[in-house]
Motif scaffolding. Structure first.
Motif, PDB file in Angstrom:
ATOM      1  N   SER A  91      -4.854  78.379  11.816  1.00 39.16           N
ATOM      2  CA  SER A  91      -5.059  76.602  11.866  1.00 39.16           C
ATOM      3  C   SER A  91      -3.828  76.437  11.158  1.00 39.16           C
ATOM      4  CB  SER A  91      -6.232  76.929  10.412  1.00 39.16           C
ATOM      5  OG  SER A  91      -7.529  77.698  10.570  1.00 39.16           O
ATOM      6  N   PRO A  92      -3.145  76.278  12.889  1.00 46.25           N
ATOM      7  CA  PRO A  92      -1.539  75.919  12.138  1.00 46.25           C
ATOM      8  C   PRO A  92      -1.688  74.845  11.756  1.00 46.25           C
ATOM      9  CG  PRO A  92      -1.779  76.303  14.655  1.00 46.25           C
ATOM     10  CD  PRO A  92      -2.904  76.184  14.203  1.00 46.25           C
ATOM     11  N   GLN A  93      -0.424  73.796  11.367  1.00 47.58           N
ATOM     12  CA  GLN A  93      -0.203  72.696  10.771  1.00 47.58           C
ATOM     13  C   GLN A  93       0.325  71.970  12.327  1.00 47.58           C
ATOM     14  OE1 GLN A  93      -0.611  70.724   7.900  1.00 47.58           O
ATOM     15  NE2 GLN A  93      -1.334  72.307   7.378  1.00 47.58           N
ATOM     16  N   ASN A  94       1.308  72.896  13.358  1.00 49.21           N
ATOM     17  CA  ASN A  94       1.424  72.764  14.644  1.00 49.21           C
ATOM     18  C   ASN A  94       1.016  73.454  15.583  1.00 49.21           C
ATOM     19  OD1 ASN A  94       3.703  72.102  17.022  1.00 49.21           O
ATOM     20  ND2 ASN A  94       4.271  70.285  15.595  1.00 49.21           N
ATOM     21  N   LYS A  95       0.203  73.852  15.918  1.00 47.54           N
ATOM     22  CA  LYS A  95       0.064  74.290  17.748  1.00 47.54           C
ATOM     23  C   LYS A  95       0.780  74.876  18.218  1.00 47.54           C
ATOM     24  CE  LYS A  95      -5.049  73.453  17.001  1.00 47.54           C
ATOM     25  NZ  LYS A  95      -6.898  72.933  18.201  1.00 47.54           N
ATOM     26  N   MET A  96       1.300  73.720  18.410  1.00 40.64           N
ATOM     27  CA  MET A  96       2.704  74.225  19.523  1.00 40.64           C
ATOM     28  C   MET A  96       3.973  74.704  19.107  1.00 40.64           C
ATOM     29  SD  MET A  96       4.116  73.975  22.676  1.00 40.64           S
ATOM     30  CE  MET A  96       2.927  72.876  23.527  1.00 40.64           C
ATOM     31  N   SER A  97       4.173  74.289  18.297  1.00 40.05           N
ATOM     32  CA  SER A  97       4.791  75.234  17.591  1.00 40.05           C
ATOM     33  C   SER A  97       4.034  77.196  17.190  1.00 40.05           C
ATOM     34  CB  SER A  97       5.380  75.130  15.623  1.00 40.05           C
ATOM     35  OG  SER A  97       5.807  73.996  16.489  1.00 40.05           O
TER      36      SER A  97
END
Length: 769
Positions: free
Chosen positions: A210-216
């Motif tokens: 559950s990342p803050q930034n999916k692309m990263s």
């Protein structure tokens, strides 16, 4: 031919996978079957093998053009005549295909369900010998399945229109008990042989982030996979476009696939991926069903799918060759809202009444909740999936993100009561974001206008926003909270017990991530540095051949097969046939260039034996000498072209009494091994006599014991009954002197696969006994 000889000849495998043999035998006995087998477990083998042995044509109903094209291409490569009939063909091409089918050209014909009742095709089917009808992706017939297709509902009508009912077989990868019942009932299967092989794919590693930034998170995941092939699934066309552009900007090789592209571009992009011209396919769920690309090393879901069935089917497109593969799901709470909107606004089926539509919608919402629970569970991810499909897995699989994360259990009852109290005071009118702002005491124009800052729960949350969001998601899982059609939060059926203190809530939270243990990848384990170099050369050769024949690389040989070549290093045709995935047709098509490369590699290693000392599994000295000696032996098939043939055959000492196959093989080996030829086992010699028509396996035999054919008896073979010390009896095939000589004289032809006219040899005076 037997089912095992078909498996080896056409597909190159020595053994069936779990469940395959049971279903194949049932089909050959004329029974209907229903097979539930996970993606990559070999469903196609279950109907393709019996199709080659049955007298007429097998029709395979398949939902997608790409699936048919891929399957037919693969069948033609392994020497099984097949064709497909769908909307991609012109009228003339369809006419020609049906004409060839009437003339007996094909054993297997793939057909789209929409074509079944077209007059031209129905007329063909009614006048042709249809031995079996196979329904692939059979879950499409059920309105409770994840890919319901109304055209599948007309399959029973087509079967009823045939002059004689064929065997009906149905296969799917993901089906809950309810869907399995539907398949059997709607297809009107007659007392079917049902088999569920289990849904576990042990080679797949599951993880949810559950990342803050999916692309990263995505680029970090892909960083060490630049040479591997994979799929990134997105929920919308716009997300596909943005993700694909971002990956290409960052130096990755990516293409796109969604329904908004032209047919031409979709075909081109799909072929670029299949033929390894691009590394990553970024796509909606419109891509992938039936795409048999064996070297997919990872599947990433950039958005949460709408249900477990879809997720497991799509994730299962990784690791089809048995190699280790990664399945990563990038989750955010917005994914739930997007899927809920899609369910509410789904196109209504013309064949469904309003009540049924409402039932289907409620079913889809329940599935969506189950999918959300998967994304938020602290328990074993594999176990969650297997339980969903009705299995009882162990508590830990040790091959998923949760099993490799150290968790601690905390009491969240007080936190839950704060959230539930706030939702109760807001009377179910507001979504999760507004509820969170109130609890955090975040001033905003909306809150001021609505007077929500006056609520007693305003500002009572004492942790961060992430902890609040994850707790709300957990309460939704536990039915303490529910979302209505407008995504507003309301109290669920379990809320009262929590609010009144009648129950406590505990939750597992991540403490630290443990290192992932080194797994043994069957595709690349224990390869030395030299073997890795050999694998690279084999891969390049495969790519060259695939390019020249305009087929995907995995159609030539799978990654698993190339790795097996590196480990076994075959130098003769006989040894090459022992590689998993190499059958007689593949040997004929590709054996020569691959063997030449392997033989060249062996010569280089002999010149510099010390270069391979870093092998991960170096054999002992005596074993190495034995191995090298074995690899230098000549196959018996090469004796046919040797000037010393007659001399060697005349040296074989024959018994003056009838002898069994073991003693017979021993007398042959005593001569051949001294002259640099391979030894033959009794089983191998027996198999060659089976192929030559002197032996047979009785149709109802459970032991696979061979017995003389009518021809075998005619040329002198004897079967004798004998007793063991414990009193049990068994039968043995005996070879009298004149038959020993006849077989010895034809040994080169036997092992080369040349037809032998046994009776003509008899008339020529071969028998002297």
């Amino acid at each position: 031919m037997t089912i095992h000889s078909v498996l080896k000849k056409h597909f190159g495998y020595d053994h069936f996978r779990s469940g395959q043999e049971q279903l194949i035998e049932a089909i050959l006995q004329g029974k209907d079957v229903l097979g539930i087998m996970p993606t990559g477990a070999g469903k196609s083998i279950c109907f393709q093998v019996p199709a080659t042995l049955m007298p007429g044509i097998t029709l395979v109903i398949s939902p997608l053009i790409s699936l048919m094209k891929d399957q037919v291409e693969t069948l033609l490569q392994v020497g099984i005549p097949a064709a497909f009939i769908n909307s991609s063909l012109t009228y003339r091409q369809t006419e020609l295909a049906l004409e060839n089918a009437r003339n007996g050209t094909y054993k297997i014909i793939y057909v789209a369900p929409e074509r079944l009742l077209v007059p031209e095709f129905l007329q063909f089917a009614q006048s042709s010998p249809i031995s079996m009808l196979t329904v692939d992706e059979a879950h499409c017939i059920s309105q409770w399945g994840q890919d319901f297709r109304p055209s599948y509902a007309r399959i029973p009508e087509f079967i009823a229109a045939l002059p004689q009912r064929p065997v009906v077989s149905a296969f799917t990868a993901t089906a809950t008990p309810r869907v399995r019942e539907d398949i059997a009932s709607l297809l009107q299967l007659q007392n079917p042989e049902q088999l569920i092989t289990g849904f576990d794919r042990e080679n797949l590693y599951f993880e949810v982030q559950s990342p803050q930034n999916k692309m990263s998170a995505l680029t970090a995941f892909l960083e060490n996979k630049k040479e591997k092939s994979g799929i990134v699934y997105c929920s919308t066309r716009s997300t596909v476009e943005s993700v694909c552009d971002a990956l290409n900007d960052k130096g990755f090789s990516a293409s796109r696939y969604h329904a908004g592209l032209s047919d031409r571009e979709r075909r081109k992009n799909q072929d670029d991926f299949l033929y390894d011209r691009v590394q990553i396919m970024v796509a909606t769920n419109a891509f992938g069903m039936g795409i048999d690309k064996s070297n997919v090393s990872f599947v990433v879901h950039y958005n949460m799918p709408k249900d477990i069935e879809s997720y497991y089917q799509e994730a299962g497109r990784a690791g089809r060759d048995g190699s280790l593969a990664d399945c990563l799901l990038l989750y955010s709470k917005q994914d739930y809202g997007m899927n809920l909107w899609m369910i509410e606004n789904a196109k209504k089926s013309e064949s469904s009444d309003p009540d049924t539509e409402e039932l289907i919608k409620e079913r889809d919402k329940k599935r969506l909740r189950d999918m959300t629970f998967y994304c938020n569970t602290g328990s074993c991810l594999r176990g969650f999936i297997l339980k969903y499909f009705g299995e009882k897995p162990p508590q830990h699989c040790n091959n998923c993100g949760n099993c490799h994360t150290k968790l601690e259990t905390i009491d969240i009852t007080i936190d839950a009561q704060k959230i539930l109290s706030c939702v109760a005071r807001m009377r179910g009118h507001y979504g999760a974001d507004v509820v969170a702002d109130v609890l955090l005491g975040q001033p905003s124009e909306t809150i001021s206008e609505l007077g929500l800052e006056k609520l007693s729960t305003y500002g009572i949350w004492d942790k961060d926003r992430h902890a609040l969001d994850t707790t709300i998601e957990y309460l939704l899982q536990m039915d303490c909270l529910v979302k209505n059609s407008n995504a507003a939060l309301g109290l669920g059926p379990a809320a009262k017990e929590v609010l009144t203190g009648g129950t406590t809530l505990h939750r597992k939270v991540e403490q630290e991530t443990l290192p992932t243990p080194d797994a043994k990848d069957p595709g690349s384990a224990a390869l030395s540095a030299l073997d890795q170099q050999l694998l690279s050369k084999l891969t390049q050769l495969r790519q060259q051949i695939a390019g020249s024949q305009n087929v995907p690389a995995y159609v030539v040989f799978s990654n698993q097969t190339l790795s097996d070549m590196c480990r076994q290093k075959p130098l003769t045709q006989r040894q090459f046939l022992q590689i998993s995935g190499v059958g007689e047709m593949k040997l004929w098509r590709y054996g020569k260039p691959f063997l030449a490369l392997l033989q060249e590699d062996a010569v280089e290693r002999k010149k510099n034996p010390s270069a391979d000392t870093d092998s991960a599994d170096k054999p002992s000295s005596s074993r190495s000498k034995s191995k090298r000696k074995e690899e230098s032996l000549l196959p018996l098939a090469e004796l046919a072209d040797s000037p010393e043939q007659n001399n060697l055959l005349s040296q074989i000492a024959l018994s003056e009494e009838p002898i069994g196959i073991s003693q017979f093989a021993k007398s042959i080996n005593s001569v051949f091994s001294e002259h640099g030829y391979e030894k033959i086992s009794a089983i191998h010699l027996s198999d060659r006599l089976l192929a030559a028509g002197l032996l047979q396996i009785p149709p109802q035999s459970e032991t696979q014991n061979k017995e003389p054919t009518q021809l075998g008896e005619k040329v002198g073979m004897i079967q004798e009954e004998r007793s063991k010390p414990d009193g049990t009896t068994y039968r043995i095939n005996l070879y009298p002197p004149h038959l020993q000589r006849l077989i010895v004289n034809h040994l080169p032809s036997l092992f080369k696969g040349t037809a032998i006219e046994w009776e003509k040899a008899d008339k020529a005076g071969a028998f002297t006994g």
